[in-house]
Design an enzyme around this catalytic site. Structure first.
Site, PDB file in Angstrom:
ATOM      1  N   ILE A 253       0.824  -1.210   0.000  1.00 31.75           N
ATOM      2  CA  ILE A 253       0.000   0.000   0.000  1.00 31.75           C
ATOM      3  C   ILE A 253       0.860   1.262   0.000  1.00 31.75           C
ATOM      4  O   ILE A 253       0.394   2.336  -0.382  1.00 31.75           O
ATOM      5  CB  ILE A 253      -0.993   0.005   1.182  1.00 31.75           C
ATOM      6  N   LYS A 397       9.062   4.701   2.074  1.00 28.22           N
ATOM      7  CA  LYS A 397       9.525   3.979   3.263  1.00 28.22           C
ATOM      8  C   LYS A 397      10.071   4.933   4.323  1.00 28.22           C
ATOM      9  O   LYS A 397      10.149   4.586   5.496  1.00 28.22           O
ATOM     10  CB  LYS A 397      10.635   2.986   2.882  1.00 28.22           C
TER      11      LYS A 397
END
Length: 509
Positions: A253, A397
Site C-alpha cells: 500500500i 519507506k
C-alpha cells in the site's frame, strides 16, 4: 537482517553428523512446540480458539519445514539467467493496444493492498496506510480514489481488498466508514498471527493469546507470503471467484506507483486457456539504490525469485551486480484466483522460509519465521515477468521518500501521482535526509513549505536544518549542520550545486 533457513545449525543445534539423533531432536522440538501451542489455546475464549487453530496449523507446518530444511535454499551453480521470453518488456505488452471492452477485463479484477504494516519507522502510531502523503490524502485515500476513478470511468465494479494484520485491523476498520459513499466495495481479511520463538529453546515467548501488555511482543504477522493461506481461509477468495473475479493485482500500500495497468490486465485476460498466465511479477531495471532487491532467475527449469538473503556470502557482490542481475522485483503482482485456490487445496504452495532474528525490548533474542508473496512464482503455471517503467515503483519507506512525493516533482490526479512534465529528466532525484527528519512530525516542522525540486539531482541534509518558504534546490545540494550548529535556509533561497556548511557558508559544488 533476515536470513533464509539453512537447517538446525542456524539456531545453535550441534551438527553431530548423526541423522538419527537429529531426527529425534526435531521430533522432540515439534512435540514441545505442540504442547506449548495447546497451552496457549487454553488461555482464550471458544471463538478466539477457532481463529487461532487455523493460524496454529499454518505455523506448525512452517515450523516443521524449518526443522527439516538442510543446507542452503539455492545452489549457486544451478542458477541460470531466465529465458528471454520469460521477462517481457512493458512496451511490447502495451503495443498490443486495448480492446473496446475494457470494462469486461476490469470486472474480472480485484485490487489487493498489503496493509499489515505500522508507521513506527516514520515515528507514527497506527497503520502506515493512514499517514498523510499528499494534500492531506493518506495512502488509503489515494488507493480508494484510484479505484473509484476506474469504476466511474468504465462503469465497472473493481473491489478493493485490504490484507490487514492484528496490528492494523481495528484502526483500519474504523477509518473505512468514511468511504461508505464512494463507488468502491471494500473487503478486509486478516493475515495470520504467529508466535515469536525463543532463539535458544525454540519455544513461543508468549504466555497467552492476548496481544497487549507483556504479550505485545509475543506475536507477529508472518510476512506477505501468508496472503495465500489467509485469503483462502477467510472465505473471501471463494466469494470473489463466485462473483466472476479471475485475477488479483497485489501490491504494497505504500508503493504509490502501483496503480491498475490496463495493458497488463488485457495481456492476462486475452490469452487462451491452455496458455493462460497464472502469475505476473512486475520487475524494473536496477539502479545502485536497488542492488539488494530480489531478482528473477531460472532454477531447475522454473522461474524463481532470488532474494539477497538466499545468496551465499561468496556471491553477494555478484548478486548486487547490475550487469548480471539487471532487474529487481517491485512486489507488484498479478495472480490468478483459481490458481491460488488450486494450489492451496493441493497444499502445493512451497515458499522458502525466511528466518528473521529480532531482539525484544527486554533483550531477549527471538526468531520469526516468514515467507514472501513473490516466492510463490515458481508454483504457478506459465508465470512471467514484465519489465515495467520505473514510475511503477514509487515506495514511501522514509521521510526522504515522502519529501519527493510531496514536492512539485509529481502531480496528483484521481489518486495517481505522475512525474511533472516540467522535469527535463525522467529519473527521480536522490534524497537523503538525516536523523533529525526521521519522524514525520519533526520532518513537517522543518519545512515551512516543500522546496521546488524540479531540477534537483541530489539532496543530502544532515543535522539541525530548517527550510523557509519557497526555497528552490537544483543540481547537487548538500547541507550539513555540525553538532551544536543550526542552519536555517532563508525563505526564497535558490541553491544550485551548493554545499552549505555549519556556519552557513555557501560554496560552489
Amino acid at each position: 537482517m533476515a536470513i533464509y533457513v539453512q537447517g538446525l545449525s542456524n539456531v545453535g543445534v550441534a551438527n553431530t553428523g548423526m541423522a538419527q539423533f537429529q531426527q529425534m531432536m526435531r521430533q522432540q522440538l515439534e512435540t514441545s512446540m505442540h504442547t506449548e501451542l495447546e497451552k496457549l489455546l487454553d488461555t482464550t475464549t471458544e471463538a478466539e480458539r477457532e481463529v487461532f487453530k487455523k493460524d496454529s496449523e499454518g505455523f506448525t507446518n512452517l515450523f516443521h519445514r524449518f526443522l527439516q530444511v538442510k543446507g542452503p535454499s539455492v545452489e549457486w551453480i544451478k542458477i541460470q539467467r531466465p529465458p528471454e521470453d520469460s521477462i517481457q518488456p512493458y512496451d511490447k505488452i502495451a503495443a498490443r493496444g486495448l480492446p473496446d471492452n475494457v470494462a469486461d477485463s476490469l470486472n474480472k479484477l480485484v485490487v489487493v493492498k498489503l496493509n499489515g504494516g505500522l508507521g513506527t519507522s516514520m515515528g507514527c502510531k497506527g497503520p502506515k496506510s493512514l499517514i498523510s502523503v499528499r494534500n492531506e490524502n493518506t495512502f488509503l485515500d489515494l488507493t480508494v480514489q484510484q479505484i473509484e476513478h476506474l469504476n466511474k470511468t468504465y462503469n465497472t465494479d473493481v473491489p478493493l481488498v485490504l490484507m490487514n494484520s492484528f496490528n492494523t485491523d481495528e484502526d483500519t476498520n474504523k477509518i473505512l466508514q468514511k468511504y461508505r459513499h464512494h463507488r468502491v466495495k471494500i473487503h478486509t481479511f486478516n493475515q495470520s498471527r504467529y508466535p515469536r520463538i525463543n532463539k535458544e529453546s525454540l519455544l513461543p515467548v508468549a504466555t497467552n493469546l492476548g496481544t497487549n501488555g507483556q504479550n505485545t511482543e509475543g506475536w507477529y504477522p508472518p510476512g506477505h507470503g501468508d496472503i495465500y493461506a489467509s485469503f483462502y481461509n477467510s472465505g473471501l477468495l471463494d466469494q470473489l471467484i463466485k462473483q466472476g473475479k479471475e485475477y488479483i493485482f497485489v501490491s504494497n500500500i505504500d508503493n504509490l506507483g502501483a496503480t491498475v495497468d490496463l495493458h497488463i490486465l488485457h495481456h492476462l485476460v486475452s490469452q487462451s486457456n491452455s496458455k493462460r498466465c497464472e502469475f505476473i511479477m512486475e520487475v524494473t531495471d536496477k539502479t545502485r539504490a536497488d542492488v539488494k532487491g530480489g531478482t528473477l532467475i531460472e532454477y531447475e527449469g522454473k522461474l524463481r525469485l532470488l532474494e539477497i538473503a538466499q545468496v551465499p556470502k561468496a556471491h553477494v557482490d555478484e548478486f548486487k551486480s547490475v550487469t548480471k542481475f539487471k532487474i529487481f522485483n517491485t512486489n507488484n503482482l498479478w495472480i490468478s484466483l483459481a490458481a491460488i485456490k488450486r494450489l492451496q487445496e493441493q497444499k502445493a504452495m512451497d515458499l522458502e522460509i525466511i528466518v528473521n532474528p529480532k531482539t525484544l525490548d527486554g533483550g531477549q533474542n527471538v526468531i520469526q519465521l516468514e515467507t514472501a508473496v513473490g516466492a510463490a512464482i515458481k508454483c504457478f503455471d506459465n508465470a512471467m515477468g514484465i519489465n515495467v517503467p520505473r514510475s511503477r515503483f514509487l515506495p514511501v519507506k522514509t521521510t526522504s521518500d515522502l519529501l519527493l512525493v510531496m514536492s512539485n516533482l509529481y502531480s496528483l490526479d484521481a489518486g495517481c501521482l505522475t512525474m511533472s512534465p516540467k522535469r527535463e529528466f525522467p529519473t527521480t532525484p536522490h534524497v537523503k535526509l538525516g536523523s533529525s527528519f526521521t519522524k514525520v512530525q519533526e520532518y513537517l516542522i522543518r519545512f515551512e513549505s516543500i522546496p521546488d525540486m524540479l531540477e534537483l539531482d541530489h539532496l543530502t541534509v544532515s543535522g539541525d536544518v530548517t527550510f523557509g518558504k519557497n526555497v528552490s534546490v537544483k543540481g547537487t545540494v548538500i547541507i550539513i549542520a555540525n553538532h551544536g550548529d543550526r542552519i536555517d535556509i532563508p525563505a526564497g533561497s535558490m541553491l544550485e550545486n551548493k554545499i552549505v556548511s555549519g556556519n552557513l557558508r555557501i560554496l560552489d559544488h
